[in-house]
Structures are given as structure tokens and as C-alpha cells.
Design a protein around this motif. Structure first.
Motif, short mmCIF file in Angstrom:
data_model
loop_
_atom_site.label_atom_id
_atom_site.label_comp_id
_atom_site.label_asym_id
_atom_site.label_seq_id
_atom_site.Cartn_x
_atom_site.Cartn_y
_atom_site.Cartn_z
N VAL A 63 0.65 -1.14 0.10
CA VAL A 63 0.19 -0.10 0.15
C VAL A 63 0.75 1.53 0.17
CG1 VAL A 63 -1.83 -1.21 1.36
CG2 VAL A 63 -0.03 0.21 2.41
N VAL A 64 0.24 2.20 -1.04
CA VAL A 64 1.11 3.66 -0.76
C VAL A 64 1.03 3.92 1.16
CG1 VAL A 64 1.41 6.05 -1.48
CG2 VAL A 64 -0.05 4.37 -2.71
N ALA A 65 1.28 3.84 1.11
CA ALA A 65 1.41 4.32 3.31
C ALA A 65 2.20 3.72 3.78
CB ALA A 65 0.19 4.73 4.50
N GLU A 66 2.79 2.43 3.29
CA GLU A 66 3.54 1.87 3.76
C GLU A 66 4.81 1.72 2.50
OE1 GLU A 66 4.89 -3.31 3.69
OE2 GLU A 66 2.77 -2.95 3.57
N LEU A 67 4.45 1.98 1.24
CA LEU A 67 5.54 2.23 0.07
C LEU A 67 6.30 3.71 0.78
CD1 LEU A 67 7.04 1.19 -2.02
CD2 LEU A 67 5.47 2.21 -3.53
N ALA A 68 5.70 4.68 1.08
CA ALA A 68 6.00 5.94 1.82
C ALA A 68 7.15 6.03 2.90
CB ALA A 68 5.19 7.32 2.36
N ALA A 69 6.83 5.28 3.79
CA ALA A 69 7.50 4.07 5.27
C ALA A 69 8.56 4.30 4.78
CB ALA A 69 6.83 4.38 6.02
N LYS A 70 8.54 3.40 3.87
CA LYS A 70 10.16 2.44 3.69
C LYS A 70 11.03 3.19 2.68
CE LYS A 70 7.56 -2.07 3.23
NZ LYS A 70 8.16 -3.59 3.09
N LEU A 71 10.27 4.20 2.04
CA LEU A 71 11.44 5.06 1.04
C LEU A 71 11.58 6.18 2.01
CD1 LEU A 71 9.24 4.75 -2.18
CD2 LEU A 71 11.53 3.88 -1.48
N ASP A 72 11.00 6.29 3.29
CA ASP A 72 11.47 7.81 4.46
C ASP A 72 10.79 8.12 3.18
OD1 ASP A 72 11.62 8.75 6.55
OD2 ASP A 72 13.91 8.81 6.33
N LEU A 73 9.95 9.31 2.54
CA LEU A 73 9.51 9.99 1.36
C LEU A 73 8.23 10.56 2.37
CD1 LEU A 73 11.16 9.05 -1.40
CD2 LEU A 73 11.64 11.11 0.30
N SER A 74 7.36 11.22 1.88
CA SER A 74 6.29 12.07 1.63
C SER A 74 5.34 11.28 1.25
CB SER A 74 6.29 13.83 2.33
OG SER A 74 5.99 13.60 1.18
N VAL A 75 3.99 11.21 1.43
CA VAL A 75 2.89 10.46 0.70
C VAL A 75 2.83 11.13 -0.78
CG1 VAL A 75 0.94 9.87 0.48
CG2 VAL A 75 2.18 9.09 2.42
N SER A 76 2.66 12.48 -0.79
CA SER A 76 2.59 13.28 -1.41
C SER A 76 4.12 13.46 -2.32
CB SER A 76 2.05 14.94 -1.32
OG SER A 76 3.62 15.38 -0.89
#
Length: 118
Positions: A63-76
Motif C-alpha cells: 500500500v502507498v502508506a507503507e511504501l512511503a514509510a519504507k522510502l522515508d519520503l512524504s506520501v505526496s
């Protein structure tokens, strides 16, 4: 938000998005499921390093939220990069399933009773 690469260098979010501040599409929410297309389309250009990281993480649905967390980037920022990959045909995006809007009173009663027994 660090956006650093493996060597520890800081990469500013606006460089990852080419200066864009909004996604080109509205396909992505926090719980949109994203999966890399395997094999990638023949016509697609070689992805940028950041896109390659996303594709690697999307080898399995995420999911997008998990992806953002793994990349250490903002969701936007992640959504903007996902739009690029979606438009290139490198990923698929699946919206969350609609949950029934009707209430199951029997189920709610069982949950309430179970909570009461705790």
C-alpha cells in the motif's frame, strides 16, 4: 523526511518529482495497493534510481502508506513518482474494495457482547 540514497547523500523531494508538487492523477490514496508489472513494458524508458527503488519494493503488493514509510519520503512525493510509473505502465494500482454500507446488526450485537465479556 530524509530522501537519502544508499551513500547517505540528501536528495531534495522537489528533485525527485521534477519540481512538481501535485500528482498528475488522483489514483492513489494511503491504502491504494501498488504492484510492479513484470516484465516491464518494452517501450518504457530506463527508470530513474528512485523509480527503481519503488519498483523493487512493489515486487509484492504494497500500500502507498507503507511504501512511503519504507522510502522515508512524504506520501505526496511518493504519489507523484507512482503517477510517473503508472503512466509508463510499470505498475498497477488497485483501489481498496468498497465495504458494504449496510449495518449487520447481528454482527454488531455479537461484537458488543464479546467486548462485554472481556
Amino acid at each position: 523526511m530524509n530522501g537519502g540514497d544508499a551513500a547517505g547523500r540528501l536528495v531534495r523531494p522537489f528533485t525527485l518529482t521534477g519540481g512538481r508538487t501535485r500528482p498528475s492523477r488522483a489514483d492513489f490514496t494511503l491504502i491504494t495497493m501498488v504492484t510492479a508489472v513484470d516484465p516491464p513494458p518494452d517501450r518504457a524508458a530506463r527508470p530513474q534510481p528512485e523509480h527503481t527503488r519503488i519498483l523493487r519494493l512493489c515486487a509484492q503488493p504494497v500500500v502507498v502508506a507503507e511504501l512511503a514509510a519504507k522510502l522515508d519520503l512524504s506520501v505526496s512525493v511518493v504519489c507523484i513518482m507512482l503517477c510517473d510509473l503508472l503512466e509508463e505502465g510499470r505498475i498497477t494500482a488497485h483501489a481498496p474494495r468498497q465495504i458494504s454500507r449496510t449495518l449487520d446488526m447481528d454482527l454488531l450485537q455479537k461484537v458488543r457482547d464479546g467486548l462485554g465479556r472481556l
